[in-house]
Scaffold this motif. Structure first.
Motif, PDB file in Angstrom:
ATOM      1  N   LYS A   1       0.858  -1.180   0.000  1.00  0.00           N
ATOM      2  CA  LYS A   1       0.000   0.000   0.000  1.00  0.00           C
ATOM      3  C   LYS A   1       0.897   1.234   0.000  1.00  0.00           C
ATOM      4  O   LYS A   1       2.105   1.147   0.275  1.00  0.00           O
ATOM      5  CB  LYS A   1      -0.920   0.001   1.219  1.00  0.00           C
ATOM      6  CG  LYS A   1      -1.935  -1.136   1.208  1.00  0.00           C
ATOM      7  CD  LYS A   1      -2.898  -1.017   2.383  1.00  0.00           C
ATOM      8  CE  LYS A   1      -3.956  -2.124   2.326  1.00  0.00           C
ATOM      9  NZ  LYS A   1      -4.937  -2.008   3.439  1.00  0.00           N
ATOM     10  N   THR A   2       0.324   2.378  -0.288  1.00  0.00           N
ATOM     11  CA  THR A   2       1.113   3.602  -0.374  1.00  0.00           C
ATOM     12  C   THR A   2       1.850   3.892   0.931  1.00  0.00           C
ATOM     13  O   THR A   2       3.008   4.329   0.918  1.00  0.00           O
ATOM     14  CB  THR A   2       0.215   4.791  -0.759  1.00  0.00           C
ATOM     15  OG1 THR A   2      -0.354   4.536  -2.055  1.00  0.00           O
ATOM     16  CG2 THR A   2       1.011   6.086  -0.816  1.00  0.00           C
TER      17      THR A   2
ATOM     18  N   GLN B   1      -1.559  -2.946  -3.905  1.00  0.00           N
ATOM     19  CA  GLN B   1      -2.711  -2.215  -3.372  1.00  0.00           C
ATOM     20  C   GLN B   1      -2.390  -0.730  -3.204  1.00  0.00           C
ATOM     21  O   GLN B   1      -2.911  -0.048  -2.314  1.00  0.00           O
ATOM     22  CB  GLN B   1      -3.137  -2.822  -2.024  1.00  0.00           C
ATOM     23  CG  GLN B   1      -3.532  -4.295  -2.122  1.00  0.00           C
ATOM     24  CD  GLN B   1      -3.819  -4.926  -0.768  1.00  0.00           C
ATOM     25  OE1 GLN B   1      -4.009  -4.246   0.241  1.00  0.00           O
ATOM     26  NE2 GLN B   1      -3.828  -6.247  -0.737  1.00  0.00           N
TER      27      GLN B   1
ATOM     28  N   GLU C   1      -2.456   3.190  -3.510  1.00  0.00           N
ATOM     29  CA  GLU C   1      -3.537   4.153  -3.715  1.00  0.00           C
ATOM     30  C   GLU C   1      -3.060   5.370  -4.514  1.00  0.00           C
ATOM     31  O   GLU C   1      -3.884   6.144  -5.008  1.00  0.00           O
ATOM     32  CB  GLU C   1      -4.096   4.638  -2.369  1.00  0.00           C
ATOM     33  CG  GLU C   1      -4.702   3.544  -1.497  1.00  0.00           C
ATOM     34  CD  GLU C   1      -3.687   2.945  -0.536  1.00  0.00           C
ATOM     35  OE1 GLU C   1      -4.071   2.047   0.238  1.00  0.00           O
ATOM     36  OE2 GLU C   1      -2.510   3.366  -0.553  1.00  0.00           O
TER      37      GLU C   1
ATOM     38  N   ASN D   1      -4.823   0.242  -6.711  1.00  0.00           N
ATOM     39  CA  ASN D   1      -6.021   0.986  -6.290  1.00  0.00           C
ATOM     40  C   ASN D   1      -5.822   2.487  -6.462  1.00  0.00           C
ATOM     41  O   ASN D   1      -6.361   3.293  -5.698  1.00  0.00           O
ATOM     42  CB  ASN D   1      -6.356   0.680  -4.819  1.00  0.00           C
ATOM     43  CG  ASN D   1      -6.788  -0.762  -4.629  1.00  0.00           C
ATOM     44  OD1 ASN D   1      -7.438  -1.345  -5.496  1.00  0.00           O
ATOM     45  ND2 ASN D   1      -6.423  -1.346  -3.491  1.00  0.00           N
TER      46      ASN D   1
ATOM     47  N   THR E   1      -6.329   6.096  -7.450  1.00  0.00           N
ATOM     48  CA  THR E   1      -7.574   6.825  -7.743  1.00  0.00           C
ATOM     49  C   THR E   1      -7.338   8.210  -8.317  1.00  0.00           C
ATOM     50  O   THR E   1      -8.281   8.870  -8.758  1.00  0.00           O
ATOM     51  CB  THR E   1      -8.422   6.972  -6.460  1.00  0.00           C
ATOM     52  OG1 THR E   1      -7.638   7.643  -5.455  1.00  0.00           O
ATOM     53  CG2 THR E   1      -8.841   5.597  -5.935  1.00  0.00           C
TER      54      THR E   1
ATOM     55  N   ASN F   1      -6.649   0.212 -12.818  1.00  0.00           N
ATOM     56  CA  ASN F   1      -6.800   1.094 -11.662  1.00  0.00           C
ATOM     57  C   ASN F   1      -8.135   1.842 -11.773  1.00  0.00           C
ATOM     58  O   ASN F   1      -8.643   2.061 -12.874  1.00  0.00           O
ATOM     59  CB  ASN F   1      -5.645   2.100 -11.599  1.00  0.00           C
ATOM     60  CG  ASN F   1      -4.358   1.478 -11.082  1.00  0.00           C
ATOM     61  OD1 ASN F   1      -4.180   1.291  -9.889  1.00  0.00           O
ATOM     62  ND2 ASN F   1      -3.463   1.129 -12.006  1.00  0.00           N
TER      63      ASN F   1
END
Length: 283
Positions: free
Chosen positions: A186-187, A210, A212, A230, A232, A260
């Motif tokens: 994740k970020t 994962q 972001e 993920n 956005t 994405n």
């Protein structure tokens, strides 16, 4: 008269000598060995020569690769793996390999793919400063100590793909290719300066995680894979520079952002510095 007598005796002696020479049951020369005796002697000689040849010379040291403690330092790893000059191949090792094996000090290339390694600690590579490539694809690595690669000043390629990482450690400055596809990143698990100092990084693979947001991408990166995350949002500072309208990012030739949730067409100014558009969703 004496001369005649001497001549007769000489003829008789020569005749007797000739008879002995051609008699197969007599010895060839007085005091010499018969054919059978000679054959036996020669056979025994050859046997003794072979026996002596099989033994190590008494005046030469035993140079077998045994350490002072009685162990062969590289033997366990090179029994499980294939060790060539400068390269160690430990792929799908049986029984299961759950940690990084002890490597010969001259190792430059390590391939330990598809095992069950769970953790990488600082001591695993502390003494192997010659490493140039490490491939740990397809293990179960969920933890890497932050200094695990700190001494690998020559490392150019590192693959941690298909593991269970939630965060990245500090990476060597000379890294040219880094692959962390198919992890759980994740970020928040990727520090802002993780890639910032990697001025030679050309290939960066972070697909199927994962994330972001897009992490900081060094100037020299040519291939960037961020698909199936993920992400956005992208903005003008993601790839370009909002404070420099003349900035061009010519090195970046392939960017994948497909898979994405971000709609790339909503931010048209985000790619004005690039020579190619990212692959991804535009509608």
């Amino acid at each position: 008269m004496k001369a005649l007598l001497f001549t007769c005796m000489l003829v008789l002696w020569l005749a007797a000598a000739s008879a002995r020479r051609f008699d197969p049951n007599s010895q060839l020369i007085q005091g010499s060995l018969s054919g059978r005796q000679l054959s036996g002697y020669f056979g025994d000689y050859l046997k003794s020569r072979r026996a002596r040849r099989a033994l190590p010379p008494a005046d030469e040291p035993d140079d077998s690769p045994v350490s002072e403690g009685g162990d062969v330092s590289d033997l366990p790893t090179c029994l499980l793996c294939v060790c060539l000059t400068g390269s160690v191949y430990c792929e799908e090792v049986s029984p299961d390999m759950t940690s990084v094996p002890t490597l010969p000090k001259e190792t430059a290339y390590l391939y330990a793919r598809f095992n069950k390694i769970r953790k990488i600690s600082t001591k695993d590579f502390a003494d192997i400063v010659t490493l140039r490539r490490i491939d740990l694809t397809g293990n179960q690595i969920s933890e890497i100590e932050d200094d695990a690669f700190s001494k690998l000043t020559l490392l150019e390629e590192l693959s941690l793909a298909e593991n269970k990482l939630v965060k990245l450690p500090a990476l060597p400055a000379k890294l040219m290719s880094f692959n962390a596809n198919y992890n759980l990143l994740k970020t928040k698990g990727v520090k802002a300066n993780t890639f910032k100092k990697l001025t030679k990084l050309a290939n960066l693979y972070l697909a199927d995680n994962q994330l972001e947001a897009v992490p900081h991408i060094p100037e020299n990166v040519r291939i960037l894979h961020l698909q199936n995350n993920n992400i956005t949002e992208v903005n003008i500072d993601t790839f370009c520079k909002s404070n420099d309208t003349y900035y061009l990012r010519m090195s970046l030739s392939e960017v994948r952002m497909d898979g994405n949730p971000v709609v790339l067409s909503k931010n048209p100014d985000s790619f004005t510095c690039m020579k190619v558009l990212p692959v991804g969703q535009y509608r």
